[in-house]
Every structure is written in structure tokens, then in C-alpha cells.
Design a protein around this motif. Structure first.
Motif, short mmCIF file in Angstrom:
data_model
loop_
_atom_site.label_atom_id
_atom_site.label_comp_id
_atom_site.label_asym_id
_atom_site.label_seq_id
_atom_site.Cartn_x
_atom_site.Cartn_y
_atom_site.Cartn_z
N ARG A 45 29.11 34.44 60.00
CA ARG A 45 28.88 33.72 61.26
C ARG A 45 28.35 32.32 60.97
N GLY A 46 28.17 31.53 62.06
CA GLY A 46 27.54 30.22 61.93
C GLY A 46 28.50 29.06 61.78
N LEU A 47 29.81 29.33 61.93
CA LEU A 47 30.80 28.26 61.83
C LEU A 47 31.77 28.37 63.01
N TYR A 48 32.38 27.25 63.37
CA TYR A 48 33.41 27.29 64.41
C TYR A 48 34.74 27.64 63.74
N ASN A 49 35.15 28.89 63.92
CA ASN A 49 36.28 29.41 63.16
C ASN A 49 37.63 28.82 63.55
N ARG A 50 37.74 28.37 64.79
CA ARG A 50 39.07 27.93 65.25
C ARG A 50 39.38 26.48 64.89
N ILE A 51 38.40 25.79 64.35
CA ILE A 51 38.69 24.41 63.92
C ILE A 51 38.52 24.33 62.40
N GLU A 86 36.27 19.21 60.63
CA GLU A 86 35.79 19.05 62.01
C GLU A 86 34.43 19.73 62.18
N ARG A 116 32.05 17.33 60.65
CA ARG A 116 31.93 16.12 61.44
C ARG A 116 30.98 16.33 62.63
N TYR A 117 31.13 17.50 63.26
CA TYR A 117 30.26 17.82 64.41
C TYR A 117 28.79 17.80 63.99
N PHE A 118 28.49 18.48 62.89
CA PHE A 118 27.10 18.54 62.47
C PHE A 118 26.62 17.19 61.91
N ALA A 119 27.54 16.43 61.33
CA ALA A 119 27.18 15.09 60.85
C ALA A 119 26.70 14.24 62.03
N ASP A 120 27.38 14.38 63.15
CA ASP A 120 26.99 13.61 64.35
C ASP A 120 25.66 14.12 64.91
N ARG A 177 41.92 25.78 59.08
CA ARG A 177 40.99 26.41 60.03
C ARG A 177 40.05 27.35 59.28
N ARG A 187 27.55 22.12 54.72
CA ARG A 187 26.88 21.66 55.94
C ARG A 187 25.38 21.46 55.69
#
Lengths: 268, 327
Positions: free
Chosen positions: B100-106, B110, B113-117, B146, B162
Motif C-alpha cells: 500500500r501507500g502508492l497510487y497504483n493506477r498512475i 507521476e 511528482r505529486y509528492f515532490a510538489d 503504472r 519517495r
């Protein structure tokens, strides 16, 4: 390694959350159902329901079906996204990041408003096609502006509701019980004044009640609603939205504190 | 708090309260951490060992500002984890790992990048950093795939990527190699060592003794919410009776024989375990006076007796400590 980065820019975090929402939406074909197919069905059903409801039946049909397809997505979409974060286990790393979670929720809210408006647009097209022409609106521009404003009022409540999904993994259960009461109670389907009087004060605690009444004033000639007129409706909508927006930060701070005390961020 | 300390924990207690049933069920109170005291220096790999349910993850979450202590003081990099969490969060990396802990569909890029932001990494630097960390965890080739297509090991690497993306000063790794195949686990350990070279302090929880032995100059053992030992590997070995272990195997032993073994000079304690029809006794020996030959002589009448000496491993030490706490 170099020093850690400075505090995150909140607007960038909101932008990142908006971007993530779009990516997840595009990546998952199941969202086509609520965003496109459901509005088509709602539009056709609403058209049949209201077709004998007088000269402004098209406006009633568009408002009823439009709200039906938009309100849930806008109001609860962000809450569900937080629930999904719990399930995926991404809520912990997101809360652990330096950006307050509220700004992440805001990004999702923006996307849900856009997706909701898209649903509303689909309803409009479907009803117009079914009727063979557009409704006669006294002021089309005001109609569009108020339509978007209704979305904003739903979003304002949605931010506070999203906090419930951070607060507890049972938020979805509670929401399932309350959502249709909210839908009817705030006048999404038909005017609140048609409901028993005792429900009205409760309904007025929610910004969409005011905004929807204002929208009906602006788009249906002769509409009386609560009886205090368009101006007071608009003022009430702005004031209650401002209250929700201003308490959102405090609500999230308290909720974040609570979940760090309870330690159930990874439970779902 | 000294500037040399990355972590200072004083009398930390953490209590979880839960309720059976939805509304009026019986209230459960679990004390997960019971007065933990811990000091960890900067720029090192500190290992926290403990069996399942010992409180390792609870302690890690408190140290990384994800959980509030019930009582006690916890300071990381000289700052209080409760009052100064917003100062600490950009400086802390946390890797909880698992599926768990990740966005599996992307894809991985990406996700990063989300967590970098969210960590405020400047846009001009963001893509370069993502490429850098993917390279570091050997995932460059899969960066555009993905995450749902990732193996367990690849997901673990992405978790680590991450965790280090924002260049934290201290990195918390909660069982980073659990469930990984030997090759991936070895690569992960190599990566952890390289991070320390870069000056990052690593706080690593594990229940793989060899991993702690390989990576950590200093380890603490957490058992039932208490730190039962906190020392160097060598120090821990000494603590439970020296560097020598003698193992004796046969088809069962009499109580009289056990007493004889316990009475041998330098034997600090004797534990036994059965496997199939045979029984193995493990003697922890503090001095050189007792030899395997002496042990064999004390146990006549066991035709298939096997006696051998080996170096005391950290696993022996750990099991002794956990057993002591349990008793």
C-alpha cells in the motif's frame, strides 16, 4: 545530502492535487459512468418527469437533473477521494508531507467542481436535444454564473465534509445515510419550501439551499421560493459559504490533530 | 539536546484506546510503548529490532510526526515532534513500505511528482530529482510504467525513492526488506548504506537479525513496548553471556542432564527447543573453561549426540533478550 527543501507552496500543493485527480480520473474508466452516462440518464428522466410542469418545464428539468448529476460529485467527491487515500494507504504519506491536508483537499474540490459542471453540461445538452430547443431563460449569463456559484457552495460544504473522511474510516457509512436527506433537504431536486416547515431552518444552514433558491429566482419567472427575494438569497449564499470556507482551516487542523492522537490513518 | 543527537526519546508512553463494536462496546486499552528511552546519534544507521507487535511501527510513526505520544518527550534533529512538526516534516523521510501507500493506477514518475510538489521541491529541480532518485533505486527503466504493474520489490524501491526525494536529513525505514527476494533485499541494503555516506541518519526497524548485524553499528531491542537493550552489536553479545554458543542435539534430555549443563563454569543460560523427535539445547557460554568436549562427556548414553560450537549471532542475542522480557 543537501538540506531539506523549504516549506511547500500551498498553491503548488493544490495544483498537484488537482493534477493527480485528473490523472486518476483519466486512468480509471469507471468514472465515465457518474460523469457522462449518469447525466444522460438523469437528463432524459427529468425531461419526462417535468414535461407537463408548465411553461418553464425545461428549466426545472435542467436544474433537477443537473443538480442530481453534479451535487454528489462536488459535495462528496473529495470525501471519497480521502476515503480512497485511506484504502490505498496514501493518506499517511500525504498527511506526513509538510503541506496542510486542507490544500490537498482543495485541489480535489476544484476538480470535482469541474467534473460536476461537465455533468451539468451533459444534462443541458441532453434536455435541449430531447426538447428540440433551448429553454427560455430571462438572463442566460446570470443563469450560468449562478450555476457555477451553486457548485462553489456545494464545494464549500464538501471541504468540511471531506474532513469527516480524514476523521474516521466510518465517514462513508454515515454519509450514505445522510446524502439523500441532504440532497432533498437543500433543494437540489425541488424547492425547499415544498418540504415541511421544520426542515427549513436546518436547510438554511447549508449554502447550497440559498444558492439554489437564488438560481431558481433568476431562471424561472414568477418563482417565489422562500419569499424574501433574490437579493437575500444571494446574500445568504455568500455569507454561509464564507462561514464554511473560514471554518474549514480550523476544522482540518483539529481533525489532523485527532487522527494523530488516535493513530488510525492507515485503517480503512 | 546535544547537536550530535538525531533522536532523543525520554520516557515515551503511547496508549491506544479502542472500542469493541460500533457504539457502546467494551473499551480496550493497549499500552504499545511503556517508558521508552532512546538516544540516536547523527549520520549513522540505527537499528530497532523487535518481534511483531513490539511497538516498532508505533515508535517510528511517533518519531516521524504521524502519531502523537501519550506522554513523554520526543525530539528529532533537536526539535519536538509535537510542537515543531511543521519544521520537522520537510526534513524527515518516512518509508513504511509494503503493497500500500502508492497510487497504483498512475506511473512511478507521476507518483513522485505529486509528492515532490507536496514537499515544495522547486519545479525547475523536480524532474531532475525524480530522474535522480529513480536511477538511485534502479527503477529508471520502469519509471513510466503504472505502479499496478510493479512487483513487490519494485514497489518497495519506489517507496524508498519517495522517502529520499526531498533529501531528508533523517530517514525512517520501517522493515524495508520485508517480503523482498534476496537480490532485492541486498540491493535495498546497499542503497541504505549509500545514503549514510551522503550524511543521512537512518532509523531502521527490522526483525531480520542479519540485516541489523550487516547495517547497524548500534541497535536497540524493543520487546512488549520496552527497550530491553541498546548497544553495539559486540556489546549486545557480551550482555547476554559472551561470544560463544554451544549447541547440543539428541533424542531428548533428562532434567538431571539439564541441571548438569547449567552448572558448567561460564554457562550463563540454557534454552531448549524441540524439532521432530530431537531436541536442541543452546548453551550461552561466557568463558573458555567449558568446551564442547566437556559437554559431550557430561552426556553419556546418547548414541546420536551432536555437539558443536558456533559464534553467538545477533539472532541468539535477540531471542535471549526477547525471551528474558517475556519471562
Amino acid at each position: 545530502m543537501a538540506l531539506a527543501t523549504t516549506h511547500a507552496s500551498r498553491s503548488r500543493a493544490t495544483g498537484a492535487s488537482l493534477r493527480l485527480s485528473i490523472l486518476l480520473f483519466v486512468a480509471d474508466p469507471q468514472w465515465l459512468v457518474p460523469s457522462t452516462i449518469a447525466p444522460i440518464v438523469f437528463g432524459l428522466v427529468s425531461f419526462e418527469l417535468f414535461r407537463n410542469a408548465g411553461p418553464y418545464f425545461l428549466t426545472y428539468a435542467i436544474l433537477g437533473a443537473g443538480m442530481m448529476s453534479m451535487w454528489g460529485q462536488t459535495l462528496y467527491g473529495s470525501g471519497w477521494a480521502t476515503g480512497a487515500d485511506r484504502q490505498l494507504g496514501t493518506l499517511e504519506p500525504t498527511i506526513q508531507a509538510p503541506t496542510p491536508y486542507l490544500y490537498v483537499v482543495l485541489g480535489r474540490i476544484i476538480w470535482n467542481v469541474v467534473a460536476g459542471l461537465f455533468g451539468g453540461g451533459v444534462v443541458y445538452v441532453v434536455v435541449v436535444l430531447a426538447a428540440g430547443g433551448p429553454p427560455s431563460l430571462p438572463n442566460p449569463l446570470l443563469f450560468v454564473v449562478l450555476f457555477v456559484f451553486v457548485m462553489v457552495t456545494l464545494a464549500a460544504v464538501g471541504v468540511v465534509f471531506a474532513a469527516a473522511f480524514v476523521y474516521s474510516r466510518y465517514a462513508g457509512f454515515i454519509q450514505n445515510i445522510g446524502e439523500f436527506a441532504f440532497y432533498v433537504g437543500t433543494g437540489c431536486m425541488f424547492p425547499v419550501v415544498l418540504l415541511p416547515f421544520w426542515t427549513n431552518p436546518i436547510a438554511l444552514l447549508f449554502p447550497p439551499t440559498w444558492a439554489l433558491d437564488a438560481l431558481r429566482y433568476a431562471s424561472i419567472p414568477g418563482y417565489t421560493g422562500f419569499g424574501w427575494g433574490f437579493g437575500w438569497d444571494l446574500l445568504g449564499a455568500v455569507a454561509t459559504t464564507a462561514v464554511y470556507a473560514s471554518i474549514a482551516g480550523g476544522v482540518f487542523t483539529r481533525v489532523e490533530r485527532h487522527v494523530l492522537e488516535v493513530g488510525d490513518l492507515s485503517d480503512y | 539536546m546535544s547537536d550530535d543527537l538525531a533522536i532523543e526519546v525520554r520516557n515515551l508512553v503511547r496508549v491506544f484506546e479502542s472500542r469493541k463494536g460500533f457504539f457502546f462496546g467494551e473499551k480496550n486499552r493497549t499500552e504499545a510503548l511503556k517508558g521508552v528511552e532512546l538516544l540516536v546519534g547523527r549520520g549513522t544507521i540505527f537499528g530497532l529490532l523487535g518481534p511483531n507487535g513490539a511497538g516498532k511501527t508505533t515508535l517510528t510513526k511517533i518519531l516521524s510526526t504521524l502519531l502523537l505520544p501519550t506522554t513523554g518527550t520526543v525530539r528529532v534533529l533537536g526539535h519536538d515532534v509535537v510542537e515543531e512538526a511543521s519544521w520537522l516534516r520537510p526534513r524527515i523521510g518516512l518509508v513504511l513500505g509494503g503493497e500500500r501507500g502508492l497510487y497504483n493506477r498512475i506511473n512511478a514518475r507521476e507518483n513522485l511528482r505529486y509528492f515532490a510538489d507536496l514537499y515544495g521541491i522547486p519545479p525547475v529541480e523536480r524532474d531532475r530529482r525524480i530522474t535522480e532518485v529513480l536511477e538511485r533505486v534502479d527503477l529508471t527503466w520502469a519509471g513510466d510504467r503504472r505502479v499496478e504493474e510493479y512487483s513487490r520489490g519494485m514497489k518497495q524501491k519506489l517507496h524508498i525513492a519517495r522517502g529520499i526525494l526531498h533529501r531528508p536529513e533523517i530517514l525512517f525505514l520501517d522493515e524495508p526488506t520485508i517480503g523482498l527476494d534476496p537480490k532485492s533485499a541486498r540491493e535495498t541494503r546497499k542503497l541504505v548504506r549509500s545514503l549514510v555516506v551522503d550524511g543521512v541518519t537512518i532509523f531502521l526497524t527490522t526483525h531480520y537479525m542479519f540485516e541489523a548485524e550487516e547495517l547497524c553499528p548500534q541497535v536497540a531491542v524493543l520487546s512488549k513496548g520496552r527497550i530491553v537493550a541498546n548497544d553495539t552489536i559486540g556489546g549486545l553479545r557480551q550482555r547476554v553471556g559472551g561470544d560463544r554458543t554451544i549447541e547440543v542435539e539428541a533424542y531428548g534430555f533428562e532434567d538431571r542432564e539439564l541441571s548438569l549443563l547449567r552448572g558448567l563454569p561460564g554457562v550463563s543460560h540454557v534454552t531448549g527447543e524441540e524439532f521432530g523427535p530431537r531436541m536442541r539445547l543452546t548453551l550461552r557460554v561466557r568463558t573458555w573453561e567449558t568446551t564442547p568436549e566437556q559437554v559431550g562427556l557430561l552426556l553419556p548414553g546418547h548414541p546420536e549426540l551432536s555437539v558443536r560450537e558456533r559464534r553467538t549471532s545477533l539472532e541468539d542475542v535477540y531471542l535471549d533478550l526477547v525471551e528474558e522480557e517475556a519471562n
